[in-house]
Design a protein around this motif. Structure first.
Motif, PDB file in Angstrom:
ATOM      1  N   TYR A  71      16.461 -11.185  53.085  1.00  0.00           N
ATOM      2  CA  TYR A  71      15.613 -12.244  53.627  1.00  0.00           C
ATOM      3  C   TYR A  71      15.661 -12.133  55.148  1.00  0.00           C
ATOM      4  O   TYR A  71      16.571 -12.644  55.783  1.00  0.00           O
ATOM      5  CB  TYR A  71      16.127 -13.628  53.217  1.00  0.00           C
ATOM      6  CG  TYR A  71      15.961 -13.966  51.753  1.00  0.00           C
ATOM      7  CD1 TYR A  71      14.915 -14.774  51.312  1.00  0.00           C
ATOM      8  CD2 TYR A  71      16.868 -13.491  50.813  1.00  0.00           C
ATOM      9  CE1 TYR A  71      14.766 -15.105  49.976  1.00  0.00           C
ATOM     10  CE2 TYR A  71      16.728 -13.814  49.463  1.00  0.00           C
ATOM     11  CZ  TYR A  71      15.680 -14.614  49.051  1.00  0.00           C
ATOM     12  OH  TYR A  71      15.544 -14.937  47.724  1.00  0.00           O
ATOM     13  N   ILE A  74      10.235 -14.724  55.963  1.00  0.00           N
ATOM     14  CA  ILE A  74       9.533 -15.308  54.822  1.00  0.00           C
ATOM     15  C   ILE A  74       8.076 -15.516  55.218  1.00  0.00           C
ATOM     16  O   ILE A  74       7.782 -16.106  56.265  1.00  0.00           O
ATOM     17  CB  ILE A  74      10.160 -16.656  54.418  1.00  0.00           C
ATOM     18  CG1 ILE A  74      11.618 -16.460  53.990  1.00  0.00           C
ATOM     19  CG2 ILE A  74       9.355 -17.323  53.302  1.00  0.00           C
ATOM     20  CD1 ILE A  74      12.411 -17.742  53.897  1.00  0.00           C
ATOM     21  N   PHE A 116       6.799 -18.989  43.794  1.00  0.00           N
ATOM     22  CA  PHE A 116       7.938 -18.387  44.495  1.00  0.00           C
ATOM     23  C   PHE A 116       8.533 -17.315  43.580  1.00  0.00           C
ATOM     24  O   PHE A 116       8.165 -17.230  42.413  1.00  0.00           O
ATOM     25  CB  PHE A 116       9.034 -19.427  44.758  1.00  0.00           C
ATOM     26  CG  PHE A 116       8.682 -20.526  45.723  1.00  0.00           C
ATOM     27  CD1 PHE A 116       9.317 -20.606  46.959  1.00  0.00           C
ATOM     28  CD2 PHE A 116       7.762 -21.513  45.390  1.00  0.00           C
ATOM     29  CE1 PHE A 116       9.022 -21.632  47.837  1.00  0.00           C
ATOM     30  CE2 PHE A 116       7.467 -22.548  46.263  1.00  0.00           C
ATOM     31  CZ  PHE A 116       8.106 -22.602  47.490  1.00  0.00           C
ATOM     32  N   TYR A 162      14.682 -20.591  51.753  1.00  0.00           N
ATOM     33  CA  TYR A 162      13.678 -20.267  50.730  1.00  0.00           C
ATOM     34  C   TYR A 162      13.973 -21.014  49.434  1.00  0.00           C
ATOM     35  O   TYR A 162      13.089 -21.640  48.830  1.00  0.00           O
ATOM     36  CB  TYR A 162      13.680 -18.756  50.498  1.00  0.00           C
ATOM     37  CG  TYR A 162      12.619 -18.237  49.546  1.00  0.00           C
ATOM     38  CD1 TYR A 162      11.375 -17.838  50.014  1.00  0.00           C
ATOM     39  CD2 TYR A 162      12.879 -18.108  48.175  1.00  0.00           C
ATOM     40  CE1 TYR A 162      10.403 -17.335  49.141  1.00  0.00           C
ATOM     41  CE2 TYR A 162      11.921 -17.618  47.304  1.00  0.00           C
ATOM     42  CZ  TYR A 162      10.690 -17.233  47.794  1.00  0.00           C
ATOM     43  OH  TYR A 162       9.732 -16.741  46.931  1.00  0.00           O
TER      44      TYR A 162
END
Length: 242
Positions: A71, A74, A116, A162
């Protein structure tokens, strides 16, 4: 959909906001023939918008990387579709060409649906989706604007950010569907448990309707009633904890 109003309502910092159309010709040469067909059949022309990117240099939220996950940025997209159908397929198309975790807000003329995913790193640097989470259209844009706030999300790192974003939307859905205020955790997903129970009940009922032997039909009806009672008890317990 008023994109600026949405980002303002959920308090996304100005530094994260992009608000630009992603031209199809920038994607086209990365797509397979089958993927191009999905895009052309399902997405409205010029309907792919980059709303925001969330990364360390515009939020001070730390990067997260492990052997299996990454990550570092995003990407928040809004995609105008002709119908809220085949969203999982469309999401996977975007994941196959963009090297970042994605949040996609799909919308048609009247409804919205969020998608997601958990993911894993591939050798080529891109990400492969593992589990997809679709926040159902019962969660309205107005609810999101009222109940989701950037400042209240977990900013330990970009992964926790997230996941807390997703968990907050699932919590809104849980309340909308079952009048339960309990927080939702991806590790102990109460909403998913209830949805699975509903699917089991529907399956037993359908089987019972098709069954010609009385004793087997009764067994299926009893199995459905058993799951109904367990679902009712779980809802009542969680409503009491709220």
């Amino acid at each position: 959909m008023n994109e600026s109003q949405l980002l303002k309502a959920i308090s996304f910092p100005k530094a994260t906001q992009i608000l630009k159309t992603l031209p199809y010709n920038q994607m086209e040469n990365k797509l397979t023939t089958a993927q191009k067909k999905i895009i052309s059949e399902q997405i409205v022309s010029r309907g792919i918008r980059i709303l925001a990117t969330i990364q360390t240099n515009n939020t001070n939220i730390k990067v997260f990387e492990s052997e299996t996950e990454r990550y570092d940025s995003i990407v928040f997209l809004a995609v105008n579709v002709k119908e809220l159908k085949k969203l999982a397929q469309i999401f996977k198309v975007f994941m196959s060409i963009l090297p970042n975790p994605l949040v996609i807000l799909f919308f048609d003329e009247t409804r919205t649906k969020w998608v997601f995913a958990t993911h894993e790193k591939k050798k080529d640097g891109l990400l492969a989706s593992k589990t997809l989470y679709e926040v159902q259209e019962i969660v309205t844009l107005q609810q999101v604007e009222e109940q989701l706030n950037f400042e209240n999300l977990n900013k330990t790192n970009l992964k926790t950010f997230y996941e807390s974003w997703l968990e907050r939307l699932l919590q809104i859905e849980l309340h909308s569907r079952y009048n339960i205020y309990s927080p939702v955790s991806l590790q102990n997903n109460l909403l998913e448990k209830l949805v699975v129970m509903e699917a089991q009940i529907d399956d037993y009922v359908k089987q019972a309707k098709k069954e010609t032997q009385l004793n087997k039909r009764i067994e299926l009806q009893q199995a459905a009633n058993k799951v109904k009672l367990a679902k009712k008890a779980l809802i009542e317990k969680e409503q009491g904890n709220g």
